[in-house]
Design an enzyme around this catalytic site. Structure first.
Site, PDB file in Angstrom:
ATOM      1  N   VAL A 184     -11.354   5.488  76.511  1.00 48.40           N
ATOM      2  CA  VAL A 184     -11.866   5.781  77.885  1.00 48.40           C
ATOM      3  C   VAL A 184     -13.095   4.751  78.275  1.00 48.40           C
ATOM      4  O   VAL A 184     -12.799   3.996  79.131  1.00 48.40           O
ATOM      5  CB  VAL A 184     -12.885   7.266  77.468  1.00 48.40           C
ATOM      6  N   ASP A 206     -20.975  -1.279  72.609  1.00 45.24           N
ATOM      7  CA  ASP A 206     -20.650  -0.379  71.198  1.00 45.24           C
ATOM      8  C   ASP A 206     -21.327  -0.731  70.074  1.00 45.24           C
ATOM      9  O   ASP A 206     -21.128  -2.038  70.109  1.00 45.24           O
ATOM     10  CB  ASP A 206     -18.811  -0.578  71.532  1.00 45.24           C
ATOM     11  N   THR A 232     -17.098  12.224  71.922  1.00 50.98           N
ATOM     12  CA  THR A 232     -17.635  14.513  71.942  1.00 50.98           C
ATOM     13  C   THR A 232     -16.979  15.221  70.920  1.00 50.98           C
ATOM     14  O   THR A 232     -15.746  16.289  71.364  1.00 50.98           O
ATOM     15  CB  THR A 232     -18.073  15.257  73.572  1.00 50.98           C
ATOM     16  N   CYS A 265      -8.264  14.949  73.364  1.00 51.44           N
ATOM     17  CA  CYS A 265      -9.005  16.189  74.202  1.00 51.44           C
ATOM     18  C   CYS A 265      -9.207  17.676  73.390  1.00 51.44           C
ATOM     19  O   CYS A 265      -9.614  18.535  74.004  1.00 51.44           O
ATOM     20  CB  CYS A 265      -8.178  15.919  75.958  1.00 51.44           C
ATOM     21  N   ARG A 298      -6.443  10.339  66.431  1.00 47.50           N
ATOM     22  CA  ARG A 298      -7.417  11.137  66.014  1.00 47.50           C
ATOM     23  C   ARG A 298      -6.470  12.907  66.472  1.00 47.50           C
ATOM     24  O   ARG A 298      -6.110  13.114  67.122  1.00 47.50           O
ATOM     25  CB  ARG A 298      -7.948  11.073  67.770  1.00 47.50           C
TER      26      ARG A 298
END
Length: 401
Positions: free
Chosen positions: A11, A29, A83, A257, A325
């Protein structure tokens, strides 16, 4: 105008290079290796080419840093950090907490702070704003807004420019400045009435997909018990021109997501006394799908996988990207190894994952197809083992869902 973007992953880096055409962007970062690569013009994600990154560097409109003091004089800060879920599958806001710490201790003037990280409704108002005020000792009255990320790695038809972007500020001024910022590189901005609406909408987008994927995964099991093809049945249902949207079964759900966001929605719902039974059950179905796949493979192979060599084909969470992921391949491999199988995996797009390297596409007793990249030839997969189980529905004449 200077923009600091905290997090340089899928992102954050995507936003950074688009915004760098109009602003001076500082990409922050804590991963020193990634920072070094970025400043050398090497992109680590799909969707941002190294050439595009080098253009931003050569213009002097982008640089990456792990030094928080470089953010001290920015005008806008964008939070674009992960998150994830904790080990017990609860929302984990530790990365957002760390970002708030960085902002609060580094910023030396009033700024606009925009959260792009996905989280439950109320995160901006009740978590981010108080945290930054705490870490900054209330030295500045900042503006706060939300604009949930919409990034689909490896996709070429939709990008930051043509994907509609939701946004809302805690104040009208925050909303106005957020629109001004994104309008430079986004065509379609959709303002909603509150940050909570924007936060909830992002969660529901992916909950919608999670629930429908769970439904079709459950239906795949029903179809198998009935002795009919799940894919033929779905194709038949898809001939209806209204009221139906086709989803296909798989070994589970992966990505940044869909396996995660619904849990954030369920958590906040339950905190407010609202049931989230449907969402929780969808999560369970998709998490259990990997076990169902391995159960099928074991049954087809004499009831035991002990000592058998199994090749898992594709460990990325989706075709044609190197993103692993929440990949469904991980629990599939875990279940296989728990049952005594000797497991290798083949994925030349990923190359290296969990300190293991991609194995040749041959020589196994069993092959389990989790992800099919375009670069993989179906005939090579079929020839890789005498028994092949396909979870994607792309291979003909083999076992599968």
């Amino acid at each position: 105008m200077k923009v600091g973007i905290i997090g340089q992953g899928y992102v954050g880096l995507t936003i950074s290079v688009f915004a760098s055409e109009f602003y001076t962007v500082i990409g922050f970062d804590n991963n020193y290796k990634i920072i070094s690569q970025l400043n050398s013009g090497i992109s680590h994600i799909e969707g941002v080419s190294s050439e595009y990154l080098k253009n931003s560097l050569s213009r002097g409109s982008y640089f990456a840093t792990s030094n928080a003091s470089d953010l001290s004089d920015v005008d806008i800060v964008v939070i674009a950090v992960p998150t994830p879920l904790t080990k017990d599958r609860k929302p984990d806001l530790s990365y957002i907490e760390a970002a708030c710490n960085t902002i609060g201790e580094s910023i030396r003037k009033s700024v606009l702070i925009i959260n792009e990280s996905t989280s439950f409704p109320g995160t901006l108002r009740n978590f981010i704003k108080p945290a930054i005020e705490k870490y900054s000792n209330n030295l500045f009255e900042n503006l706060y807004a939300i604009s949930p990320e919409r990034v689909d790695p490896g996709r070429s038809d939709f990008n930051q420019k043509n994907t509609p972007r939701l946004f809302a500020g805690l104040t009208p001024e925050a909303s106005k400045r957020t629109r001004n910022f994104y309008s430079s590189f986004c065509d379609n901005l959709v303002e909603v009435s509150s940050p909570e609406v924007a936060e909830a909408a992002k969660l529901f987008e992916n909950t919608f997909r999670q629930v429908n994927i769970a439904l079709v995964n459950e239906f795949a099991q029903i179809a198998h018990s009935l002795g009919i093809s799940v894919y033929e049945t779905l194709d038949a249902a898809n001939t209806k021109p209204y009221g139906f949207m086709k989803f296909t079964p798989s070994a589970g759900v992966g990505g940044h997501c869909i396996p995660v966001d619904p849990t954030y929605l369920a958590a906040v719902a339950e905190d407010h006394g609202a049931p989230a039974t449907f969402i929780r059950r969808a999560n369970e179905v998709n998490l259990e799908m990997s076990k169902y796949v391995v159960d099928r493979v074991q049954t087809d192979n004499g009831g035991s996988l002990e000592g058998k060599s199994v090749l898992v084909v594709g460990v990325a969470y989706k075709p044609n990207v190197a993103d692993c992921r929440e990949t469904a391949a991980e629990p599939v491999i875990e279940h296989l190894r728990e049952r005594g199988a000797v497991v290798l995996w083949h994925d030349d797009v990923v190359g290296t994952w969990k300190s293991e390297n991609s194995a040749p596409l041959s020589g196994a007793d069993i092959a389990v197809v989790v992800t099919m990249h375009d670069s993989v030839k179906t005939e090579d997969v079929i020839a890789s083992a005498p028994y092949v189980f396909d979870t994607t529905g792309q291979l003909k004449g083999v076992h599968g869902l």
